[in-house]
Write an enzyme that holds these catalytic residues in place. Sequence first.
Site, short mmCIF file in Angstrom:
data_model
loop_
_atom_site.label_atom_id
_atom_site.label_comp_id
_atom_site.label_asym_id
_atom_site.label_seq_id
_atom_site.Cartn_x
_atom_site.Cartn_y
_atom_site.Cartn_z
CG ASP A 31 46.84 42.84 35.67
OD1 ASP A 31 45.77 43.05 36.26
OD2 ASP A 31 47.51 41.78 35.83
CB ILE A 32 51.71 41.75 37.74
CG1 ILE A 32 53.16 41.41 37.92
CG2 ILE A 32 50.81 40.65 38.27
CD1 ILE A 32 53.60 41.36 39.38
CG ASN A 86 36.74 40.91 38.24
OD1 ASN A 86 35.84 40.74 37.42
ND2 ASN A 86 38.01 40.67 37.96
N GLY A 92 34.85 37.11 40.82
CA GLY A 92 36.20 36.95 40.27
C GLY A 92 37.23 37.88 40.87
CD GLN A 93 37.23 42.66 44.79
OE1 GLN A 93 36.02 42.52 45.03
NE2 GLN A 93 37.92 43.70 45.21
CG HIS A 99 41.44 46.59 41.07
ND1 HIS A 99 41.24 45.89 42.25
CD2 HIS A 99 41.45 45.68 40.08
CE1 HIS A 99 41.16 44.60 41.97
NE2 HIS A 99 41.27 44.45 40.66
CG HIS A 101 40.78 44.58 35.55
ND1 HIS A 101 41.87 43.75 35.52
CD2 HIS A 101 40.13 44.31 36.72
CE1 HIS A 101 41.90 43.00 36.62
NE2 HIS A 101 40.84 43.33 37.37
P1 AMP Z 1 40.87 41.21 40.35
O1 AMP Z 1 40.61 39.78 39.99
O2 AMP Z 1 39.91 42.15 39.68
O3 AMP Z 1 40.97 41.42 41.84
O4 AMP Z 1 42.26 41.55 39.69
C1 AMP Z 1 43.45 41.71 40.38
C2 AMP Z 1 44.51 41.95 39.34
O5 AMP Z 1 45.66 42.47 39.98
C3 AMP Z 1 44.95 40.70 38.57
O6 AMP Z 1 44.71 40.90 37.17
C4 AMP Z 1 46.43 40.60 38.89
O7 AMP Z 1 47.20 40.14 37.80
C5 AMP Z 1 46.78 42.02 39.28
N1 AMP Z 1 47.92 42.15 40.18
C6 AMP Z 1 48.17 41.47 41.33
N2 AMP Z 1 49.32 41.89 41.88
C7 AMP Z 1 49.80 42.87 41.09
C8 AMP Z 1 50.95 43.71 41.14
N3 AMP Z 1 51.87 43.61 42.12
N4 AMP Z 1 51.12 44.62 40.15
C9 AMP Z 1 50.23 44.72 39.15
N5 AMP Z 1 49.11 43.96 39.05
C10 AMP Z 1 48.90 43.06 40.01
#
Ligand code: AMP
Length: 108
Positions: A31-32, A86, A92-93, A99, A101
Amino acid sequence: MSTDCIFCKIVNGVIPAKRIYEDDDVIVINDIKPMAKVHFLIVPKLHVETLKDCDVTHQTLLGKVLLLAPKLAAEQSLSGFKTLINTGREGGQEVFHIHAHVFGGGKV
Ligand code: AMP
Ligand code: ZN
């Protein structure tokens, strides 16, 4: 594939991201914005927006995603971990490409 989806762009190499695991069906990336010492995302290559959009045809894929969590956690020496999917804005998505986590190793 959705052209305006960030995870589709990562899956297709349009946006670079280090893949900590890949097979025919999924990629796994860190995760970024990590919320734990270990925080990775298991991302199916198939563009499905949310868990609400899944049906029985996605059963094998979803099972694969879940079974990868303990395998990859063990590779990162985690004896336990949290998983989170999420679903929807209220859930919270933020990225509308399904995906899971995986968090472990304590807070960042
Ligand atoms: P969600 O809230 O479950 O949709 O989580 C989306 C997740 O994707 C968040 O934790 C972001 O930090 C992560 N994210 C968004 N862009 C990137 C990226 N380019 N590389 C890795 N993680 C990312
Ligand atoms: Zn997508």
